[in-house]
Design an enzyme around this catalytic site. Structure first.
Site, PDB file in Angstrom:
ATOM      1  N   ARG A 106       0.864  -1.192   0.000  1.00  0.00           N
ATOM      2  CA  ARG A 106       0.000   0.000   0.000  1.00  0.00           C
ATOM      3  C   ARG A 106       0.887   1.224   0.000  1.00  0.00           C
ATOM      4  O   ARG A 106       1.786   1.350   0.844  1.00  0.00           O
ATOM      5  CB  ARG A 106      -0.910   0.051   1.226  1.00  0.00           C
ATOM      6  CG  ARG A 106      -1.478   1.453   1.407  1.00  0.00           C
ATOM      7  CD  ARG A 106      -2.492   1.588   2.474  1.00  0.00           C
ATOM      8  NE  ARG A 106      -3.732   0.951   2.082  1.00  0.00           N
ATOM      9  CZ  ARG A 106      -4.918   1.235   2.618  1.00  0.00           C
ATOM     10  NH1 ARG A 106      -5.011   2.148   3.573  1.00  0.00           N
ATOM     11  NH2 ARG A 106      -5.995   0.613   2.234  1.00  0.00           N
ATOM     12  N   HIS A 133      -7.494   0.815  -6.167  1.00  0.00           N
ATOM     13  CA  HIS A 133      -7.689   0.089  -4.902  1.00  0.00           C
ATOM     14  C   HIS A 133      -8.466  -1.206  -5.219  1.00  0.00           C
ATOM     15  O   HIS A 133      -9.625  -1.358  -4.832  1.00  0.00           O
ATOM     16  CB  HIS A 133      -8.451   0.976  -3.908  1.00  0.00           C
ATOM     17  CG  HIS A 133      -8.418   0.491  -2.494  1.00  0.00           C
ATOM     18  ND1 HIS A 133      -7.638  -0.568  -2.072  1.00  0.00           N
ATOM     19  CD2 HIS A 133      -9.096   0.906  -1.388  1.00  0.00           C
ATOM     20  CE1 HIS A 133      -7.820  -0.762  -0.771  1.00  0.00           C
ATOM     21  NE2 HIS A 133      -8.700   0.110  -0.341  1.00  0.00           N
ATOM     22  N   GLN A 136     -10.424  -3.575  -2.658  1.00  0.00           N
ATOM     23  CA  GLN A 136     -11.655  -2.988  -2.111  1.00  0.00           C
ATOM     24  C   GLN A 136     -12.862  -3.340  -2.990  1.00  0.00           C
ATOM     25  O   GLN A 136     -13.963  -3.585  -2.488  1.00  0.00           O
ATOM     26  CB  GLN A 136     -11.498  -1.465  -2.013  1.00  0.00           C
ATOM     27  CG  GLN A 136     -12.731  -0.737  -1.527  1.00  0.00           C
ATOM     28  CD  GLN A 136     -13.057  -0.966  -0.048  1.00  0.00           C
ATOM     29  OE1 GLN A 136     -12.184  -0.852   0.795  1.00  0.00           O
ATOM     30  NE2 GLN A 136     -14.309  -1.292   0.261  1.00  0.00           N
ATOM     31  N   ASP A 228     -16.837   8.185  -0.950  1.00  0.00           N
ATOM     32  CA  ASP A 228     -15.500   8.028  -0.374  1.00  0.00           C
ATOM     33  C   ASP A 228     -15.072   9.417   0.103  1.00  0.00           C
ATOM     34  O   ASP A 228     -15.691  10.431  -0.257  1.00  0.00           O
ATOM     35  CB  ASP A 228     -14.551   7.494  -1.467  1.00  0.00           C
ATOM     36  CG  ASP A 228     -13.127   7.262  -0.981  1.00  0.00           C
ATOM     37  OD1 ASP A 228     -12.899   7.211   0.246  1.00  0.00           O
ATOM     38  OD2 ASP A 228     -12.222   7.133  -1.845  1.00  0.00           O
ATOM     39  N   CYS A 269     -16.212   2.790   1.313  1.00  0.00           N
ATOM     40  CA  CYS A 269     -15.039   1.946   1.564  1.00  0.00           C
ATOM     41  C   CYS A 269     -14.497   2.154   2.975  1.00  0.00           C
ATOM     42  O   CYS A 269     -13.809   1.284   3.500  1.00  0.00           O
ATOM     43  CB  CYS A 269     -13.963   2.216   0.523  1.00  0.00           C
ATOM     44  SG  CYS A 269     -13.516   3.959   0.400  1.00  0.00           S
ATOM     45  N   ARG A 297     -13.890  -7.183   3.359  1.00  0.00           N
ATOM     46  CA  ARG A 297     -12.495  -6.968   2.963  1.00  0.00           C
ATOM     47  C   ARG A 297     -11.664  -8.194   3.333  1.00  0.00           C
ATOM     48  O   ARG A 297     -10.811  -8.628   2.584  1.00  0.00           O
ATOM     49  CB  ARG A 297     -11.889  -5.741   3.686  1.00  0.00           C
ATOM     50  CG  ARG A 297     -12.498  -4.381   3.403  1.00  0.00           C
ATOM     51  CD  ARG A 297     -12.393  -3.956   1.965  1.00  0.00           C
ATOM     52  NE  ARG A 297     -11.082  -4.121   1.379  1.00  0.00           N
ATOM     53  CZ  ARG A 297     -10.004  -3.362   1.661  1.00  0.00           C
ATOM     54  NH1 ARG A 297     -10.083  -2.351   2.481  1.00  0.00           N
ATOM     55  NH2 ARG A 297      -8.847  -3.585   1.056  1.00  0.00           N
TER      56      ARG A 297
HETATM   57  N1   CP Z   1     -11.079   0.759   2.934  1.00  0.00           N
HETATM   58  C1   CP Z   1      -9.790   0.679   3.288  1.00  0.00           C
HETATM   59  O1   CP Z   1      -8.918   0.380   2.483  1.00  0.00           O
HETATM   60  O2   CP Z   1      -9.569   0.927   4.591  1.00  0.00           O
HETATM   61  P1   CP Z   1      -8.133   1.099   5.276  1.00  0.00           P
HETATM   62  O3   CP Z   1      -7.539   2.361   4.732  1.00  0.00           O
HETATM   63  O4   CP Z   1      -8.434   1.174   6.744  1.00  0.00           O
HETATM   64  O5   CP Z   1      -7.297  -0.104   4.926  1.00  0.00           O
HETATM   65  N1  NVA Z   2      -9.610   7.302  -1.594  1.00  0.00           N
HETATM   66  C1  NVA Z   2      -9.248   6.896  -0.252  1.00  0.00           C
HETATM   67  C2  NVA Z   2      -9.555   5.448  -0.050  1.00  0.00           C
HETATM   68  C3  NVA Z   2      -9.328   4.957   1.354  1.00  0.00           C
HETATM   69  C4  NVA Z   2      -9.605   3.488   1.484  1.00  0.00           C
HETATM   70  C5  NVA Z   2      -7.775   7.181  -0.023  1.00  0.00           C
HETATM   71  O1  NVA Z   2      -6.965   6.891  -0.911  1.00  0.00           O
HETATM   72  O2  NVA Z   2      -7.418   7.704   1.031  1.00  0.00           O
END
Ligand code: CP
Ligand code: NVA
Length: 312
Positions: A106, A133, A136, A228, A269, A297
């Site tokens: 990530r 992502h 997700q 989101d 999400c 998830r």
């Molecule tokens: N939705 C999601 O990816 O959550 P986190 O950022 O907590 O992993």
């Molecule tokens: N768009 C958000 C998604 C979080 C799961 C981010 O990148 O912070």
């Protein structure tokens, strides 16, 4: 079908059948876990979990999913390793590839997760980049299947920052799976034309539509709205600008009324900033499904690991 040895970097690399297979596997693993049955398909497997950005759901899903199946997860934060600043991504990838059976990443650049896959020689899973992502989306689609039975022909509307990782990945996944997908966002936050064109090609094949609009009336007929945060991780300095652009697009009771569908649900999400992209009352009304989505998830990420490196 087998996905053994494959990386999971973007849904562009997967067919509708392959995505369907991962969803079936996740549903099966979920049903088993509910009965207290966990597996051994990751026995003897070690997975590296690299996090340049923070995470609750993704980190916990990889950890629990791995342990449930008998594997060992090693968490590596930005402060633990020197990825890309004191050691090249290529070199770290080659080291981790010698020790681990799979790597989750990530972080910021999609290029980094792609390099990790290229140089490690083991499956690499995208746990979120600025661009995509994809894990997700599996959780979102498993949740939609649980709510509606079938994905094909559903009307899904993403409301908010239409060029962020969630919007991009939902568009790709929807186009592949035959979900009619709409982005409701101000023009300044529309996705890149090249990605929209690509998704329209996928949509032709799967028989669905892709619509980008700044007119809130476009939510009419939606089965699900999706929102989101207005500022993704790393974009915190854009808060004032985003509030200005996106306030007319808040998901609230009035927007839900425009769906003209009293069965329409909200997906998110998470994490959510209540009072910004969604009102507290709308969020709470949909809390059961949103937290099912969060739980999913884990089941879907477990499925990705089991399918790509597990013994099944
Ligand atoms: N939705 C999601 O990816 O959550 P986190 O950022 O907590 O992993
Ligand atoms: N768009 C958000 C998604 C979080 C799961 C981010 O990148 O912070």
């Amino acid at each position: 079908m087998t996905l053994k040895g494959r990386s999971f970097l973007t849904l562009k690399d997967f067919t509708a059948q392959e995505i369907g297979y991962l969803l079936d596997l996740a549903a099966d693993l979920k049903a088993k876990k509910k009965k207290g049955i966990t597996g051994n398909s990751l026995k003897g497997k070690n997975v590296a979990l690299i996090f340049e950005k923070p995470s609750t759901r993704t980190r916990c899903s990889f950890t629990i999913g791995c342990v449930d199946e008998g594997g060992y997860p090693e968490y590596l934060s930005r402060d633990d390793i020197q990825l890309g600043y004191k050691e090249s991504v290529e070199d770290t990838a080659r080291v981790l590839g010698r020790m681990f059976d799979g790597i989750e990443f990530r972080g910021f650049k999609q290029e980094t997760v792609e390099k990790l896959a290229k140089y490690s020689g083991v499956p690499v899973w995208n746990g979120l980049t600025d661009e995509y992502h994809p894990t997700q989306i599996l959780a979102d689609f498993l949740t939609l299947r649980e709510q509606f039975g079938d994905l094909k022909g559903l009307n899904l509307v993403f409301v908010g920052d239409g060029r962020n990782n969630m919007s991009n990945s939902l568009m790709i996944g929807s186009a592949k799976m035959g979900v009619n997908f709409t982005i409701l966002a101000p023009k300044e936050l529309w996705p890149e034309d090249s990605l929209v064109e690509l998704c329209k090609e996928y949509a032709k094949e799967s028989g669905c539509t892709i619509t980008i609009s700044e007119d809130i009336n476009v939510v009419k007929g939606a089965d699900a709205l999706y929102t989101d945060v207005w500022c993704s991780m790393g974009e915190e300095d854009k808060a004032a600008e985003r509030i200005k652009l996106l306030s007319p697009y808040q998901v609230n009771e009035d927007l839900f009324k425009l769906t003209d569908n009293d069965k329409a649900i909200l997906l998110h999400c998470l994490p959510a900033v209540k009072g910004k992209e969604v009102t507290e009352d709308v969020f709470e009304k949909n809390a059961d499904v949103i937290f099912d989505e969060a739980e999913n998830r884990m089941h879907t990420i477990k499925a990705v690991m089991v399918a790509t490196i597990g013994e099944i």
